[in-house]
Design an enzyme around this catalytic site. Structure first.
Site, mmCIF file in Angstrom:
data_model
loop_
_atom_site.group_PDB
_atom_site.id
_atom_site.type_symbol
_atom_site.label_atom_id
_atom_site.label_comp_id
_atom_site.label_asym_id
_atom_site.label_seq_id
_atom_site.Cartn_x
_atom_site.Cartn_y
_atom_site.Cartn_z
ATOM 1 N N HIS A 1 0.786 0.905 -13.388
ATOM 2 C CA HIS A 1 1.560 -0.265 -13.813
ATOM 3 C C HIS A 1 3.040 0.112 -13.811
ATOM 4 C CE1 HIS A 1 2.369 -4.046 -15.774
ATOM 5 N NE2 HIS A 1 3.166 -3.400 -16.608
ATOM 6 N N ASN B 1 -5.555 2.603 -12.931
ATOM 7 C CA ASN B 1 -4.577 1.615 -12.454
ATOM 8 C C ASN B 1 -3.181 2.204 -12.624
ATOM 9 O OD1 ASN B 1 -3.581 -0.948 -11.565
ATOM 10 N ND2 ASN B 1 -3.107 -1.463 -13.691
ATOM 11 N N MET C 1 -4.244 -7.251 -7.029
ATOM 12 C CA MET C 1 -3.764 -8.379 -7.828
ATOM 13 C C MET C 1 -4.892 -9.283 -8.330
ATOM 14 S SD MET C 1 -0.732 -7.507 -7.876
ATOM 15 C CE MET C 1 0.136 -8.863 -8.639
ATOM 16 N N GLY D 1 0.776 -1.227 0.000
ATOM 17 C CA GLY D 1 0.000 0.000 0.000
ATOM 18 C C GLY D 1 0.810 1.280 0.000
ATOM 19 N N THR D 2 2.026 1.259 -0.598
ATOM 20 C CA THR D 2 2.786 2.515 -0.613
ATOM 21 C C THR D 2 2.144 3.532 -1.568
ATOM 22 O OG1 THR D 2 4.380 1.809 -2.310
ATOM 23 C CG2 THR D 2 4.946 1.345 -0.012
ATOM 24 N N ASN D 3 1.526 3.067 -2.636
ATOM 25 C CA ASN D 3 0.814 4.016 -3.506
ATOM 26 C C ASN D 3 -0.396 4.614 -2.787
ATOM 27 O OD1 ASN D 3 1.867 4.340 -6.405
ATOM 28 N ND2 ASN D 3 2.121 2.155 -6.028
HETATM 29 C C1 GRF Z 1 3.269 -1.156 -7.633
HETATM 30 O O1 GRF Z 1 4.517 -1.412 -8.205
HETATM 31 C C2 GRF Z 1 2.236 -0.983 -8.710
HETATM 32 O O2 GRF Z 1 2.742 -0.420 -9.868
HETATM 33 C C3 GRF Z 1 1.803 -2.394 -8.974
HETATM 34 O O3 GRF Z 1 1.809 -3.017 -7.716
HETATM 35 C C4 GRF Z 1 2.731 -2.349 -6.861
HETATM 36 C C5 GRF Z 1 1.976 -1.936 -5.634
HETATM 37 O O4 GRF Z 1 2.812 -1.442 -4.643
HETATM 38 N N1 GRF Z 1 0.537 -2.410 -9.658
HETATM 39 P P1 GRF Z 1 2.194 -0.804 -3.334
HETATM 40 O O5 GRF Z 1 1.278 -1.855 -2.682
HETATM 41 O O6 GRF Z 1 1.439 0.432 -3.704
HETATM 42 O O7 GRF Z 1 3.373 -0.505 -2.463
#
Ligand code: GRF
Length: 219
Positions: free
Chosen positions: A112, A110, A93, A15-17
């Site tokens: 990627h 999304n 996922m 969940g860093t994004n």
């Molecule tokens: C990221 O690299 C994103 O591009 C991909 O999954 C990863 C998720 O990372 N779809 P996080 O859970 O947001 O850290």
């Protein structure tokens, strides 16, 4: 203050994004609100981050559903009940069904970790390394019925170094993900994304000021 766009963030991992989005909301850069964090994994770090930020969280475990359709229906119901206006996939996922797409037309983003259309699908960073690409990066795109094929909103490029491992390349790309994902959501929230066929046009801000983030330099 104008209307805050209600986001539903779907995440299976750390969940860093998600955290980058929460941070940009908290520092006032992004006029939005995370209305719900949904995960299919009870152990997802994203749920923990949501708990810490006081955001409603929900885990919908696919093992509790007879099939994919019922699982997706449960997710759509939860998002609709939370009044979600934009669905943000952040390391989610699972593939999104047609029924889910129909519930949020042109309202699912999304991210990627590659410069699409190169290296779609799983393990994009490893694909880039194995292919010998000299440049890779990340892409925010609208979700359509294909795998990582939807209209591109923003991309950022990074160099691929000869010394790179999957971990070092992923970390370099992730720093850019954290920058461009909140930026893409901000453009959506400001009503500045126009979808024409598969092209996404970005209209200038009302005050016509320079928006340097849209064309990020290589770094
Ligand atoms: C990221 O690299 C994103 O591009 C991909 O999954 C990863 C998720 O990372 N779809 P996080 O859970 O947001 O850290």
């Amino acid at each position: 203050m104008s209307h805050k766009l209600r986001l539903g963030v779907l995440a299976s991992g750390g969940g860093t994004n998600l955290q980058a989005i929460i941070d940009r909301i908290q520092d006032g850069t992004l006029n939005a609100e995370v209305a719900l964090i949904l995960s299919n994994k009870p152990s997802a770090g994203a749920l923990q981050r949501g708990r810490q930020a006081g955001i409603p969280i929900l885990c919908i475990d696919q093992r509790d559903y007879r099939n994919r359709i019922e699982f997706d229906q449960a997710m759509v119901k939860a998002l609709a009940e939370a009044g979600v206006e934009l669905v943000v996939l952040a390391g989610f996922m699972r593939l999104i069904s047609q029924e889910f797409l129909d519930a949020f037309p042109d309202r699912i983003l999304n991210i990627h970790p590659a410069l699409l259309p190169a290296f779609a699908g799983l393990n994009a960073q490893q694909q880039a390394l194995q292919y010998g690409a000299k440049i890779s990066g990340c892409t925010v795109h609208f979700v359509d019925s294909g795998v990582d094929t939807g209209p591109i909103v923003i991309q950022a490029a990074v160099p691929v170094l000869e010394s790179d491992t999957v971990e070092t390349l992923s970390a370099r790309i992730l720093r850019q993900e954290h920058r461009i994902y909140p930026e893409a959501i901000r453009l959506f929230a400001e009503g500045r994304l126009r979808l024409i066929d598969r092209q996404v046009q970005i209209t200038p801000p009302l005050d016509n000021s320079e928006d340097a983030l849209i064309h990020p330099p290589l770094q």
